[in-house]
Design a protein around this motif. Structure first.
Motif: not given
Length: 228
Positions: A29, A45, A47-48, A137, A143
Motif C-alpha cells: 500500500p 487519492r 487508495k483505489s 490514483y 491500482k
C-alpha cells in the motif's frame, strides 16, 4: 496472456510492438506522505476505488456474516459458562491457543507479531518514484498498471475504469513514459510464480516496487527480458 486487443491497443499507442508487457500492481500500500507534500501534490487519492462488486460483497457480509459471527460468539460464551472450562466447548481449541500465545508473550516468550509492511518505494517523495505514487490514483482509480517495454523506453499505462479482468482491457492509455537513460526495470526470473516482484529504478536513485503480475506467460517473458 494478454488478449489480442490489448496488444493491438499497445501497438496503436506506442507505434510499435512492445518487447514485453505485464499487468501489475503496487506490491504494498501507498504510505501516508507528509501533509505538506500531499497538499502540494493536489491531495490526490492514496487508495483505489473498489469495483461495485466489492461494495455488494460488503453488504452481504454485514447482513449475513456478521449476525452469524455474533450468534457464534454467544453460543461460545454460553458453552464456556456451562462447562466451567473457558473455551472448551464450541471453538475451545482456538481459544486455548490464543490464551497460550498470550501467556507466552506475557512471560517474554516468542511473540507472533509481524512488522508493518515496508514502503513500496525508496521513501523520498520529492524524487521520481514518490511523485509517481502521489498521482497514482489520479491517473486511474484502479491500482493496476500495464508496464510496456520498447527498445528505448519504459511506458506505464492505465485503464480509466475499474476492471476485474485487466488482461482484457483495451482502453488503457499511457500515464508515464521514461527513456532507458532515466529508468530501468529489474527483476529475478527465478522467483516463485504468484509472488514475483520487480522494481522500476530511476536515474535520480529512487525506485518503485511492483508485484501481483497478471498472466503467467506475460510475467515470465517480462522477467526474463528485464534480467538480460
Amino acid at each position: 496472456m494478454a488478449k489480442r486487443k490489448v496488444r493491438r491497443r499497445a501497438r496503436k499507442i506506442l507505434g510499435e510492438d512492445p518487447i514485453a508487457l505485464v499487468w501489475c500492481e503496487l506490491h504494498k500500500p501507498i504510505p501516508a506522505p507528509p501533509k505538506e507534500v500531499h497538499r502540494a501534490a493536489g491531495k490526490g487519492r492514496l487508495k483505489s476505488r473498489h469495483h461495485w462488486l466489492v461494495y455488494a460483497g460488503a453488504v452481504v457480509f454485514f447482513f449475513l456474516v456478521v449476525p452469524y459471527i455474533l450468534l457464534d460468539k454467544f453460543v461460545e460464551r454460553l458453552g464456556a459458562a456451562l462447562n466451567r472450562e473457558r473455551g472448551w466447548w464450541r471453538i475451545g481449541p482456538k481459544r486455548r491457543t490464543r490464551e497460550a500465545n498470550a501467556n507466552a508473550n506475557a512471560d517474554g516468550g516468542p511473540a507472533d507479531d509481524t512488522p508493518p509492511p515496508d514502503a513500496p518505494f525508496d521513501g523520498d517523495w520529492s524524487l521520481t518514484a514518490g511523485r509517481l505514487l502521489l498521482r497514482w490514483y489520479s491517473d486511474s482509480p484502479s491500482k493496476t498498471r500495464l508496464i510496456l517495454l520498447t527498445r528505448d523506453h519504459i511506458h506505464v499505462a492505465a485503464s480509466p475504469g475499474r476492471r476485474l479482468s485487466p488482461t482484457a482491457a483495451d482502453d488503457f492509455r499511457t500515464v508515464a513514459e521514461f527513456p532507458l537513460s532515466e529508468a530501468r526495470a529489474e527483476g529475478d526470473p527465478n522467483q516463485p510464480r504468484g509472488y514475483a516482484t520487480f522494481k522500476l529504478r530511476f536515474s535520480d536513485g529512487s525506485w518503485l516496487e511492483l508485484g501481483h503480475l497478471t498472466g503467467p506467460s506475460d510475467a515470465d517473458h517480462f522477467l526474463r527480458t528485464i534480467s538480460t
